[in-house]
Design a protein around this motif. Structure first.
Motif, PDB file in Angstrom:
ATOM      1  N   MET A   1      -7.847   4.006  -6.827  1.00  0.00           N
ATOM      2  CA  MET A   1      -6.948   3.885  -5.788  1.00  0.00           C
ATOM      3  C   MET A   1      -6.064   2.730  -5.735  1.00  0.00           C
ATOM      4  SD  MET A   1      -7.580   3.209  -1.650  1.00  0.00           S
ATOM      5  CE  MET A   1      -7.460   1.374  -1.507  1.00  0.00           C
ATOM      6  N   TYR A   2      -4.450   3.063  -5.173  1.00  0.00           N
ATOM      7  CA  TYR A   2      -3.419   2.242  -5.444  1.00  0.00           C
ATOM      8  C   TYR A   2      -2.931   2.046  -3.890  1.00  0.00           C
ATOM      9  CZ  TYR A   2      -3.229   2.177 -10.242  1.00  0.00           C
ATOM     10  OH  TYR A   2      -3.698   1.895 -11.700  1.00  0.00           O
ATOM     11  N   LYS A   3      -3.001   0.816  -3.436  1.00  0.00           N
ATOM     12  CA  LYS A   3      -2.285   0.655  -1.883  1.00  0.00           C
ATOM     13  C   LYS A   3      -1.183  -0.187  -2.160  1.00  0.00           C
ATOM     14  CE  LYS A   3      -4.847   0.127   1.721  1.00  0.00           C
ATOM     15  NZ  LYS A   3      -5.893  -0.528   2.701  1.00  0.00           N
ATOM     16  N   VAL A   4       0.176   0.480  -1.866  1.00  0.00           N
ATOM     17  CA  VAL A   4       1.441  -0.044  -2.074  1.00  0.00           C
ATOM     18  C   VAL A   4       1.967  -0.168  -0.623  1.00  0.00           C
ATOM     19  CG1 VAL A   4       3.695   0.041  -3.003  1.00  0.00           C
ATOM     20  CG2 VAL A   4       1.608   1.273  -4.017  1.00  0.00           C
ATOM     21  N   PHE A   5       2.530  -1.447  -0.358  1.00  0.00           N
ATOM     22  CA  PHE A   5       3.239  -1.579   1.133  1.00  0.00           C
ATOM     23  C   PHE A   5       4.530  -1.463   1.048  1.00  0.00           C
ATOM     24  CE2 PHE A   5      -1.026  -3.437   1.531  1.00  0.00           C
ATOM     25  CZ  PHE A   5      -1.402  -2.886   2.805  1.00  0.00           C
ATOM     26  N   VAL A   6       5.125  -0.657   2.286  1.00  0.00           N
ATOM     27  CA  VAL A   6       6.732  -0.652   2.667  1.00  0.00           C
ATOM     28  C   VAL A   6       6.874  -0.954   3.812  1.00  0.00           C
ATOM     29  CG1 VAL A   6       8.554   0.854   2.890  1.00  0.00           C
ATOM     30  CG2 VAL A   6       6.666   1.576   1.014  1.00  0.00           C
ATOM     31  N   ASN A   7       7.426  -2.422   3.834  1.00  0.00           N
ATOM     32  CA  ASN A   7       7.442  -3.041   5.244  1.00  0.00           C
ATOM     33  C   ASN A   7       6.069  -3.352   5.976  1.00  0.00           C
ATOM     34  OD1 ASN A   7      10.284  -3.097   4.852  1.00  0.00           O
ATOM     35  ND2 ASN A   7      10.815  -1.782   6.514  1.00  0.00           N
ATOM     36  N   ASP A   8       5.159  -3.612   5.368  1.00  0.00           N
ATOM     37  CA  ASP A   8       3.762  -3.673   5.701  1.00  0.00           C
ATOM     38  C   ASP A   8       3.039  -2.419   6.218  1.00  0.00           C
ATOM     39  OD1 ASP A   8       2.905  -6.320   5.488  1.00  0.00           O
ATOM     40  OD2 ASP A   8       3.222  -7.221   7.432  1.00  0.00           O
ATOM     41  N   LYS A   9       3.516  -1.167   5.838  1.00  0.00           N
ATOM     42  CA  LYS A   9       3.077   0.026   6.061  1.00  0.00           C
ATOM     43  C   LYS A   9       2.398   0.555   4.715  1.00  0.00           C
ATOM     44  CE  LYS A   9       6.264   0.980   9.671  1.00  0.00           C
ATOM     45  NZ  LYS A   9       7.429   1.807  10.418  1.00  0.00           N
ATOM     46  N   PRO A  10       1.239   0.959   4.721  1.00  0.00           N
ATOM     47  CA  PRO A  10       0.629   1.341   3.468  1.00  0.00           C
ATOM     48  C   PRO A  10       0.836   2.868   2.908  1.00  0.00           C
ATOM     49  CG  PRO A  10      -0.916   1.569   5.121  1.00  0.00           C
ATOM     50  CD  PRO A  10       0.108   0.950   5.778  1.00  0.00           C
ATOM     51  N   ILE A  11       1.235   2.878   1.779  1.00  0.00           N
ATOM     52  CA  ILE A  11       0.874   4.300   0.673  1.00  0.00           C
ATOM     53  C   ILE A  11      -0.325   4.155   0.062  1.00  0.00           C
ATOM     54  CG2 ILE A  11       2.046   5.717  -0.835  1.00  0.00           C
ATOM     55  CD1 ILE A  11       4.695   4.605  -0.227  1.00  0.00           C
ATOM     56  N   ILE A  12      -1.208   5.121   0.298  1.00  0.00           N
ATOM     57  CA  ILE A  12      -2.385   4.687  -0.347  1.00  0.00           C
ATOM     58  C   ILE A  12      -2.527   6.065  -1.358  1.00  0.00           C
ATOM     59  CG2 ILE A  12      -4.857   4.983  -0.109  1.00  0.00           C
ATOM     60  CD1 ILE A  12      -4.332   3.637   2.785  1.00  0.00           C
ATOM     61  N   LEU A  13      -2.436   5.864  -2.562  1.00  0.00           N
ATOM     62  CA  LEU A  13      -2.229   6.714  -3.783  1.00  0.00           C
ATOM     63  C   LEU A  13      -3.892   6.835  -4.027  1.00  0.00           C
ATOM     64  CD1 LEU A  13      -0.829   8.496  -5.657  1.00  0.00           C
ATOM     65  CD2 LEU A  13      -0.971   6.689  -7.207  1.00  0.00           C
ATOM     66  N   THR A  14      -4.573   8.211  -3.690  1.00  0.00           N
ATOM     67  CA  THR A  14      -5.974   8.080  -4.079  1.00  0.00           C
ATOM     68  C   THR A  14      -6.285   9.504  -4.562  1.00  0.00           C
ATOM     69  OG1 THR A  14      -8.222   7.936  -2.826  1.00  0.00           O
ATOM     70  CG2 THR A  14      -6.219   8.746  -1.547  1.00  0.00           C
ATOM     71  N   THR A  15      -7.691   9.660  -5.150  1.00  0.00           N
ATOM     72  CA  THR A  15      -8.296  10.860  -5.612  1.00  0.00           C
ATOM     73  C   THR A  15      -9.141  11.427  -4.719  1.00  0.00           C
ATOM     74  OG1 THR A  15      -9.611   9.534  -7.118  1.00  0.00           O
ATOM     75  CG2 THR A  15      -7.710  10.375  -8.093  1.00  0.00           C
ATOM     76  N   SER A  16      -9.342  10.479  -3.700  1.00  0.00           N
ATOM     77  CA  SER A  16     -10.646  10.919  -2.624  1.00  0.00           C
ATOM     78  C   SER A  16      -9.779  11.546  -1.306  1.00  0.00           C
ATOM     79  CB  SER A  16     -11.046   9.592  -2.385  1.00  0.00           C
ATOM     80  OG  SER A  16     -12.313   9.997  -1.260  1.00  0.00           O
ATOM     81  N   ILE A  17     -10.784  12.410  -0.687  1.00  0.00           N
ATOM     82  CA  ILE A  17     -10.180  13.018   0.568  1.00  0.00           C
ATOM     83  C   ILE A  17     -10.728  12.293   1.605  1.00  0.00           C
ATOM     84  CG2 ILE A  17      -9.846  15.259  -0.483  1.00  0.00           C
ATOM     85  CD1 ILE A  17     -12.309  16.073   0.670  1.00  0.00           C
ATOM     86  N   LYS A  18     -11.783  11.187   1.440  1.00  0.00           N
ATOM     87  CA  LYS A  18     -12.148  10.401   2.525  1.00  0.00           C
ATOM     88  C   LYS A  18     -11.176   9.863   3.142  1.00  0.00           C
ATOM     89  CE  LYS A  18     -15.567   6.851   3.232  1.00  0.00           C
ATOM     90  NZ  LYS A  18     -16.658   5.881   2.775  1.00  0.00           N
ATOM     91  N   LYS A  19     -10.842   9.517   4.361  1.00  0.00           N
ATOM     92  CA  LYS A  19     -10.186   8.947   4.962  1.00  0.00           C
ATOM     93  C   LYS A  19     -10.470   7.607   5.885  1.00  0.00           C
ATOM     94  CE  LYS A  19      -6.863  10.865   7.267  1.00  0.00           C
ATOM     95  NZ  LYS A  19      -5.788  12.018   8.132  1.00  0.00           N
ATOM     96  N   GLU A  20     -10.089   6.635   5.804  1.00  0.00           N
ATOM     97  CA  GLU A  20     -10.512   5.416   6.353  1.00  0.00           C
ATOM     98  C   GLU A  20      -9.487   5.019   7.659  1.00  0.00           C
ATOM     99  OE1 GLU A  20     -11.384   2.054   4.044  1.00  0.00           O
ATOM    100  OE2 GLU A  20     -12.918   3.017   2.739  1.00  0.00           O
ATOM    101  N   GLU A  21      -8.351   5.416   7.424  1.00  0.00           N
ATOM    102  CA  GLU A  21      -7.352   5.220   8.615  1.00  0.00           C
ATOM    103  C   GLU A  21      -6.703   6.777   9.030  1.00  0.00           C
ATOM    104  OE1 GLU A  21      -6.475   2.134   9.654  1.00  0.00           O
ATOM    105  OE2 GLU A  21      -7.244   0.769   7.948  1.00  0.00           O
ATOM    106  N   ASP A  22      -6.346   6.499  10.039  1.00  0.00           N
ATOM    107  CA  ASP A  22      -5.708   7.879  10.604  1.00  0.00           C
ATOM    108  C   ASP A  22      -4.283   8.149  10.232  1.00  0.00           C
ATOM    109  OD1 ASP A  22      -5.957  10.101  12.173  1.00  0.00           O
ATOM    110  OD2 ASP A  22      -5.174   9.449  14.161  1.00  0.00           O
ATOM    111  N   PHE A  23      -4.327   8.302   8.871  1.00  0.00           N
ATOM    112  CA  PHE A  23      -2.709   8.544   8.354  1.00  0.00           C
ATOM    113  C   PHE A  23      -2.829  10.106   7.781  1.00  0.00           C
ATOM    114  CE2 PHE A  23      -2.932   3.933   7.094  1.00  0.00           C
ATOM    115  CZ  PHE A  23      -2.463   3.345   8.376  1.00  0.00           C
ATOM    116  N   PRO A  24      -1.637  10.839   8.012  1.00  0.00           N
ATOM    117  CA  PRO A  24      -1.554  12.198   7.277  1.00  0.00           C
ATOM    118  C   PRO A  24      -1.763  11.956   5.720  1.00  0.00           C
ATOM    119  CG  PRO A  24       0.619  11.149   7.850  1.00  0.00           C
ATOM    120  CD  PRO A  24      -0.323  10.217   8.235  1.00  0.00           C
TER     121      PRO A  24
END
Length: 201
Positions: free
Chosen positions: A1-24
């Motif tokens: 998993m890679y977590k990249v921030f844009v203005n403190d908002k995360p883009i979470i690049l992942t191979t898992s379908i498990k979600k910890e946050e309520d993001f699309p």
């Protein structure tokens, strides 16, 4: 998993379908990356999951769009197990800076800590985590990758903020003061502290 921030908002690049946050969730191969960045910057999205079938290949695609800037920094403990913070741009931060030509990343991390805080006798204990954020500087798209290390120092002298870098305060904070500082810091700094705190238990 890679977590990249844009203005403190995360883009979470992942191979898992498990979600910890309520993001699309979007499929990486179906998105237009620049449109995604725009939605994050304009508050249409507060974060997003990008589902990848080949995470290293997709991560390489992102790195082709942005110029990579490599930096090193430290979460520095004193003999009381307090954490060294700097204050810059109206936020609490941890000392860090860019690697210079011919320099090893560990050397850069220690040098930046010493320069930004006016501290001495800084040693690396272990690697902590990498953090990432995307930004535009001088019209150029940049991806900053910061290598964070757990460090220690027995320095007893007066700390001196590097004012030419916009740092106005530098101090060690205890656990209660850290909790307060984390209310006014960057998402990446919270990640670094959480990584340290989890492994400390």
């Amino acid at each position: 998993m890679y977590k990249v921030f844009v203005n403190d908002k995360p883009i979470i690049l992942t191979t898992s379908i498990k979600k910890e946050e309520d993001f699309p969730v979007y499929l990486f191969k179906n998105i237009v990356f620049e449109e995604l960045i725009y939605k994050l910057k304009t508050d249409v999205l507060s974060g997003v999951y990008l589902f990848s079938t080949n995470i290293e290949e997709d991560w390489s695609e992102i790195k082709k769009i942005y110029r990579l800037i490599v930096a090193g920094g430290g979460l520095v403990l004193n003999e009381k197990e307090e954490v060294l913070f700097i204050y810059r741009g109206d936020k609490w931060d941890l000392p860090k800076g860019r690697i210079e030509k011919g320099e090893k990343i560990e050397e850069a991390a220690v040098r930046e800590v010493e320069e930004e805080c006016g501290i001495e006798n800084v040693t690396i204990e272990r690697f902590l985590i990498n953090t990432y954020h995307l930004f535009i500087q001088d019209g150029e798209k940049r991806l900053k990758e910061t290598y964070w290390y757990l460090m220690r120092s027995n320095y007893k002298g007066k700390l001196k903020p590097q004012e030419e870098e916009g740092i106005t305060d530098v101090c060690f904070k205890n656990e209660n003061e850290i909790e307060e500082a984390l209310q006014n810091t960057y998402a990446n700094i919270k990640l670094v502290y959480e990584n340290y705190f989890e492994k400390k238990k």
